[in-house]
Design a protein around this motif. Structure first.
Motif, PDB file in Angstrom:
ATOM      1  N   SER A   1      36.453 -12.457  14.891  1.00 48.54           N
ATOM      2  CA  SER A   1      37.367 -11.450  15.321  1.00 48.54           C
ATOM      3  C   SER A   1      38.399 -10.582  16.168  1.00 48.54           C
ATOM      4  O   SER A   1      38.471 -10.113  16.791  1.00 48.54           O
ATOM      5  CB  SER A   1      36.094 -10.636  15.264  1.00 48.54           C
ATOM      6  OG  SER A   1      35.518 -10.571  16.933  1.00 48.54           O
TER       7      SER A   1
ATOM      8  N   ALA B   1      40.332  -7.892  14.613  1.00 53.84           N
ATOM      9  CA  ALA B   1      39.516  -7.232  14.476  1.00 53.84           C
ATOM     10  C   ALA B   1      39.517  -5.403  15.050  1.00 53.84           C
ATOM     11  O   ALA B   1      40.520  -5.807  16.412  1.00 53.84           O
ATOM     12  CB  ALA B   1      37.121  -7.376  14.396  1.00 53.84           C
ATOM     13  N   GLU B   2      39.488  -4.424  14.391  1.00 56.88           N
ATOM     14  CA  GLU B   2      40.010  -3.337  14.742  1.00 56.88           C
ATOM     15  C   GLU B   2      39.479  -3.393  16.759  1.00 56.88           C
ATOM     16  O   GLU B   2      39.891  -2.574  17.590  1.00 56.88           O
ATOM     17  CB  GLU B   2      39.407  -2.355  14.763  1.00 56.88           C
ATOM     18  CG  GLU B   2      39.952  -1.319  12.888  1.00 56.88           C
ATOM     19  CD  GLU B   2      40.029  -0.526  12.190  1.00 56.88           C
ATOM     20  OE1 GLU B   2      38.986  -0.074  12.535  1.00 56.88           O
ATOM     21  OE2 GLU B   2      40.407  -0.430  10.940  1.00 56.88           O
ATOM     22  N   ASP B   3      38.217  -3.550  17.234  1.00 56.48           N
ATOM     23  CA  ASP B   3      37.096  -3.108  18.281  1.00 56.48           C
ATOM     24  C   ASP B   3      37.798  -4.331  19.348  1.00 56.48           C
ATOM     25  O   ASP B   3      37.272  -4.852  19.749  1.00 56.48           O
ATOM     26  CB  ASP B   3      36.118  -2.834  18.130  1.00 56.48           C
ATOM     27  CG  ASP B   3      34.929  -4.563  17.565  1.00 56.48           C
ATOM     28  OD1 ASP B   3      36.160  -5.340  16.200  1.00 56.48           O
ATOM     29  OD2 ASP B   3      34.219  -4.094  17.249  1.00 56.48           O
ATOM     30  N   SER B   4      38.602  -5.895  18.037  1.00 57.76           N
ATOM     31  CA  SER B   4      38.855  -6.661  19.538  1.00 57.76           C
ATOM     32  C   SER B   4      39.357  -6.798  20.549  1.00 57.76           C
ATOM     33  O   SER B   4      40.380  -5.982  20.926  1.00 57.76           O
ATOM     34  CB  SER B   4      39.692  -7.717  18.829  1.00 57.76           C
ATOM     35  OG  SER B   4      40.483  -8.304  19.450  1.00 57.76           O
TER      36      SER B   4
ATOM     37  N   ARG C   1      48.950 -14.152  13.674  1.00 58.40           N
ATOM     38  CA  ARG C   1      48.657 -13.659  13.261  1.00 58.40           C
ATOM     39  C   ARG C   1      49.367 -13.786  11.693  1.00 58.40           C
ATOM     40  O   ARG C   1      49.016 -13.338  10.435  1.00 58.40           O
ATOM     41  CB  ARG C   1      49.410 -12.667  13.392  1.00 58.40           C
ATOM     42  CG  ARG C   1      48.505 -10.980  12.963  1.00 58.40           C
ATOM     43  CD  ARG C   1      50.373  -9.606  13.799  1.00 58.40           C
ATOM     44  NE  ARG C   1      49.064  -9.284  14.785  1.00 58.40           N
ATOM     45  CZ  ARG C   1      47.222  -8.489  14.122  1.00 58.40           C
ATOM     46  NH1 ARG C   1      47.594  -7.516  13.249  1.00 58.40           N
ATOM     47  NH2 ARG C   1      46.801  -8.339  15.717  1.00 58.40           N
TER      48      ARG C   1
ATOM     49  N   THR D   1      39.478 -11.858  10.576  1.00 59.26           N
ATOM     50  CA  THR D   1      39.618  -9.796  10.846  1.00 59.26           C
ATOM     51  C   THR D   1      37.811 -10.114  10.789  1.00 59.26           C
ATOM     52  O   THR D   1      37.868  -8.680  10.598  1.00 59.26           O
ATOM     53  CB  THR D   1      39.859 -10.505   9.862  1.00 59.26           C
ATOM     54  OG1 THR D   1      40.226 -10.630   9.210  1.00 59.26           O
ATOM     55  CG2 THR D   1      42.234 -10.159  10.604  1.00 59.26           C
TER      56      THR D   1
ATOM     57  N   PRO E   1      34.241  -8.091  10.924  1.00 58.99           N
ATOM     58  CA  PRO E   1      34.021  -7.398  12.149  1.00 58.99           C
ATOM     59  C   PRO E   1      33.008  -8.188  13.231  1.00 58.99           C
ATOM     60  O   PRO E   1      32.455  -9.103  13.048  1.00 58.99           O
ATOM     61  CB  PRO E   1      33.093  -6.480  11.578  1.00 58.99           C
ATOM     62  CG  PRO E   1      33.449  -6.507   9.912  1.00 58.99           C
ATOM     63  CD  PRO E   1      34.213  -7.922   9.845  1.00 58.99           C
TER      64      PRO E   1
END
Length: 302
Positions: free
Chosen positions: A152, A155-158, A169, A224, A226
């Motif tokens: 993750s 991930a958005e909350d990484s 990336r 990526t 969650p």
């Protein structure tokens, strides 16, 4: 060998949390010095571990018997070629390169120099995982296997320290965690004779492979996923039933210590390790072949 003088190339999170502490603590190693692309970071890391910074990689090569590398693959390969030319044994990170010509040039340089090499695949050097891999390879009779290696990092909350890694990336899970999955599957099922890849959400990639043993395998790879879905699972199914890769009980430091042990053994005996540069090259070849079957990655906002 007695004490092996090892230099460290790199000052990023992996070097700070795994390489430098493990090398400094290993009884068979003298951490001779550190070089990094950021001189101030190299000086700070060297001070923490009672070593010294070097101004250039070549000055460090001249002072060492071996080099440990914690750098992006595009930086690792050319520096490792120079280190091999200077007669240094190599403890490399995966992937050894993300382009086949670079990986082949590196393997050829090590061959010409007659130096030992070890590529740090964490599962192969983990105590529980390594014992399981060896046992399953000995059992044989495997019909199929599936690997999920889902991180993750992006991930958005990484909160991952690798979330600012440009090469991860750009190349995604195929090249960052794909080598780990392949290191297990190849050891148990044999070489890959055919591979195709399919894109999933974000950077996720599904590999489908046929192995020299006749077994088929798949692997889902991503950086990526969650956070709630992240994790590592490998399941084998065959005449002996079904079995799963055991959970890692310790952090990567213990596995890295064992990788250092492996380099010491290979350098001292002249016998190649199973995870040497030839194996690292094969992993790069398989990943490149898989990548060639993929459509271009469409990035958000592109």
């Amino acid at each position: 060998m007695a004490t092996l003088r090892i230099g460290l190339l790199g000052t990023g999170p992996w070097a700070r949390t795994v390489h430098a502490p493990a090398l400094a603590a290993h009884p068979g190693v003298e951490l001779t010095g550190i070089w990094g692309r950021r001189p101030a970071a190299a000086a700070a890391l060297a001070q923490v571990h009672g070593s010294r910074p070097y101004d250039t990689p070549d000055e460090l090569f001249a002072a060492c018997d071996a080099l440990a590398v914690a750098l992006p693959p595009s930086v690792q390969a050319p520096l490792a070629i120079r280190a091999a030319g200077a007669g240094c044994h190599l403890l490399l990170d995966k992937p050894v390169a993300t382009a086949v010509p670079e990986a082949r040039a590196l393997a050829a340089a090590a061959e010409r120099a007659g130096i030992a090499s070890v590529v740090f695949f964490t599962a192969r050097f983990g105590e529980q995982e390594g014992e399981w891999i060896a046992a399953q390879a000995a059992v044989g009779g495997w019909f199929t296997a599936h690997a999920d290696w889902l991180g993750s990092v992006f991930a958005e909350d990484s909160a991952s320290p690798y979330a600012h890694s440009p090469w991860r990336r750009e190349k995604g899970g195929l090249w960052d965690v794909g080598p780990h999955a392949l290191s297990v599957l190849l050891a148990v099922l044999g070489d890959v004779e055919a591979v195709t890849a399919t894109r999933g959400p974000a950077d996720a990639v599904l590999l489908t492979m046929r192995h020299s043993s006749g077994a088929a395998s798949t692997a889902t790879l991503a950086l990526t996923a969650p956070a709630a879905a992240a994790g590592v699972e490998i399941t084998l199914r065959g005449t002996a039933g079904a079995t799963c890769l055991p959970r890692r009980l310790h952090g990567p430091e213990a596995a890295y210590h064992r990788a250092v042990d492996a380099l010491l053994a290979a350098a001292g005996t002249g016998l190649p390790n199973a995870c040497d540069l030839h194996f690292g090259l094969r992993v790069t070849e398989i990943l490149a072949a898989a990548e060639a079957t993929l459509p271009p990655l469409v990035r958000p906002g592109a």
